[in-house]
Design a protein around this motif. Sequence first.
Motif, short mmCIF file in Angstrom:
data_model
loop_
_atom_site.label_atom_id
_atom_site.label_comp_id
_atom_site.label_asym_id
_atom_site.label_seq_id
_atom_site.Cartn_x
_atom_site.Cartn_y
_atom_site.Cartn_z
N ILE A 201 -3.17 -2.15 -10.85
CA ILE A 201 -4.26 -3.11 -11.04
C ILE A 201 -4.34 -4.05 -9.85
O ILE A 201 -5.43 -4.39 -9.37
CB ILE A 201 -4.05 -3.90 -12.34
CG1 ILE A 201 -4.20 -2.97 -13.55
CG2 ILE A 201 -5.02 -5.07 -12.44
CD1 ILE A 201 -3.83 -3.61 -14.87
N THR A 202 -3.19 -4.47 -9.35
CA THR A 202 -3.15 -5.35 -8.19
C THR A 202 -3.82 -4.71 -6.98
O THR A 202 -4.57 -5.36 -6.25
CB THR A 202 -1.69 -5.70 -7.85
OG1 THR A 202 -1.12 -6.43 -8.94
CG2 THR A 202 -1.61 -6.54 -6.58
N GLN A 203 -3.56 -3.42 -6.78
CA GLN A 203 -4.17 -2.72 -5.66
C GLN A 203 -5.69 -2.72 -5.77
O GLN A 203 -6.40 -2.89 -4.79
CB GLN A 203 -3.64 -1.29 -5.60
CG GLN A 203 -4.11 -0.51 -4.39
CD GLN A 203 -3.61 -1.10 -3.09
OE1 GLN A 203 -2.42 -1.30 -2.91
NE2 GLN A 203 -4.53 -1.39 -2.17
N GLY A 204 -6.18 -2.53 -6.99
CA GLY A 204 -7.62 -2.51 -7.19
C GLY A 204 -8.26 -3.88 -7.18
O GLY A 204 -9.43 -4.02 -6.80
N LEU A 209 -2.35 -13.23 -4.47
CA LEU A 209 -1.27 -13.71 -5.33
C LEU A 209 -0.64 -12.56 -6.11
O LEU A 209 0.59 -12.45 -6.19
CB LEU A 209 -1.79 -14.78 -6.29
CG LEU A 209 -0.76 -15.31 -7.31
CD1 LEU A 209 0.43 -15.94 -6.58
CD2 LEU A 209 -1.40 -16.31 -8.26
N LEU A 210 -1.48 -11.70 -6.69
CA LEU A 210 -0.95 -10.55 -7.42
C LEU A 210 -0.18 -9.63 -6.49
O LEU A 210 0.84 -9.05 -6.88
CB LEU A 210 -2.09 -9.79 -8.09
CG LEU A 210 -2.84 -10.52 -9.21
CD1 LEU A 210 -3.96 -9.64 -9.75
CD2 LEU A 210 -1.89 -10.91 -10.34
N PRO A 216 2.53 -3.73 -4.75
CA PRO A 216 2.18 -2.33 -5.04
C PRO A 216 2.72 -1.33 -4.03
O PRO A 216 3.03 -0.19 -4.39
CB PRO A 216 0.64 -2.36 -5.04
CG PRO A 216 0.25 -3.61 -4.35
CD PRO A 216 1.35 -4.59 -4.63
N GLU A 217 2.89 -1.74 -2.77
CA GLU A 217 3.35 -0.81 -1.74
C GLU A 217 4.82 -0.45 -1.89
O GLU A 217 5.25 0.64 -1.50
CB GLU A 217 3.11 -1.42 -0.36
CG GLU A 217 3.41 -0.47 0.78
CD GLU A 217 3.04 -1.05 2.14
OE1 GLU A 217 3.33 -0.40 3.15
OE2 GLU A 217 2.47 -2.17 2.18
N TYR A 218 5.61 -1.35 -2.47
CA TYR A 218 7.05 -1.12 -2.58
C TYR A 218 7.53 -0.91 -4.01
O TYR A 218 8.62 -0.36 -4.22
CB TYR A 218 7.81 -2.30 -1.97
CG TYR A 218 7.32 -2.66 -0.60
CD1 TYR A 218 7.33 -1.72 0.43
CD2 TYR A 218 6.82 -3.93 -0.30
CE1 TYR A 218 6.86 -2.03 1.69
CE2 TYR A 218 6.34 -4.25 0.95
CZ TYR A 218 6.37 -3.30 1.95
OH TYR A 218 5.89 -3.61 3.19
#
Length: 374
Positions: A201-204, A209-210, A216-218
């Motif tokens: 969800i953060t990536q999208g 902040l998220l 998301p990358e790690y």
Amino acid sequence: MTSMTVRPAPDAPAASLPKRPVRRESRLRALDGLRLVAALMVAAYHYGGRGGEITRAWESSPKEQFPTLHTYFAYGPLGVQIFFVISGFVICMSGWGRPLKSFFASRVSRLMPAYWAAVVLVTAVFALPVVFYKAVSPSDALVNLTLLQEPLGVDRVLGVDWTLWAEVRFYALFALCVVLPGASRRRVIMFCAGWTLAAAITQGADQPLLDIVFMPEYAPFFIGGVGIYLVHRDRRDVYGWGIIAVSFLIGQHYAVRSLWNAADPNAFAHRTSLGIVLVVAFGFVAVTAIALGWFDWANWRWLTVAGALTYPFYLVHEHLGWVVIHTLHIRLGLPSAETFALTIGAMLLLAWLLNRYVEKPLTPRLRAALTKPQ
């Protein structure tokens, strides 16, 4: 590094669970060896994998120094992803059944003594007139001692400390979601599922902040390591295998996206997407194989020493290694291969000194101070 012992803990009252054979505590020495392999991968990249730039250490492109090996050294940054998988496994193992205060003390006492020493040492060396690298300002050096320089936007003393900032955020998430309420299989599975979904969800969402919180990358690499620990506890755990599989599939995507740069002729290094996927797969498979006991025969004591040297070596190898390379290759005229080998040896010796005279005396004292009843 972190003591790798198995601490089985029930997920429900003993009366409601079928009896299982209790696993004997054992140290996974092969995991110590894999740590050092990952650290040497990163060092090989820093010393000889950036074929697309002229480095100040060599005063030329590493591609000229290592015409063949630089192609393989270019995959060295993936040692970080392997570290993250190992960290997910070890943190889940060490945090299982441990109170929050003890978990916090173990992490701080493990990370900070060598880190403080490395920051002071690199700052002091870079301040010498004969060293051609610029030291950070005294104010920024002091902020670096907090390990919060990355979010505060302060110049870094250690080039590798961005990975420690990722580790710290993982520790915080795991502590709040698993250690604080009490570790159980169900809670760990929900933690992995929830973090995977939150990271997607953060990536999208594209919200800074998220991104800071859920990484998301790690995240797939830490989560994959946690899943491997579930399989370590019970190799028939379908959920654990599912967590490993999903984490690998997502993790390789992020690794390829961040490290495959074929379109940029001036990039630090060039790698194939297949090569990146294979190295990521190696990390997941190697940690899983060790967790399943396939390398229990590798029980040599020197592997424990290798594991102990890995963290201090990782901290000091980059910037101080460049100083050594410049001294040996440019000032003394040693060939590239001898310079590379001697630099690795010098950094391992320095790591041994840090472990012997900093970590061993200070780590237990700091842990005891942090766990002392108030």
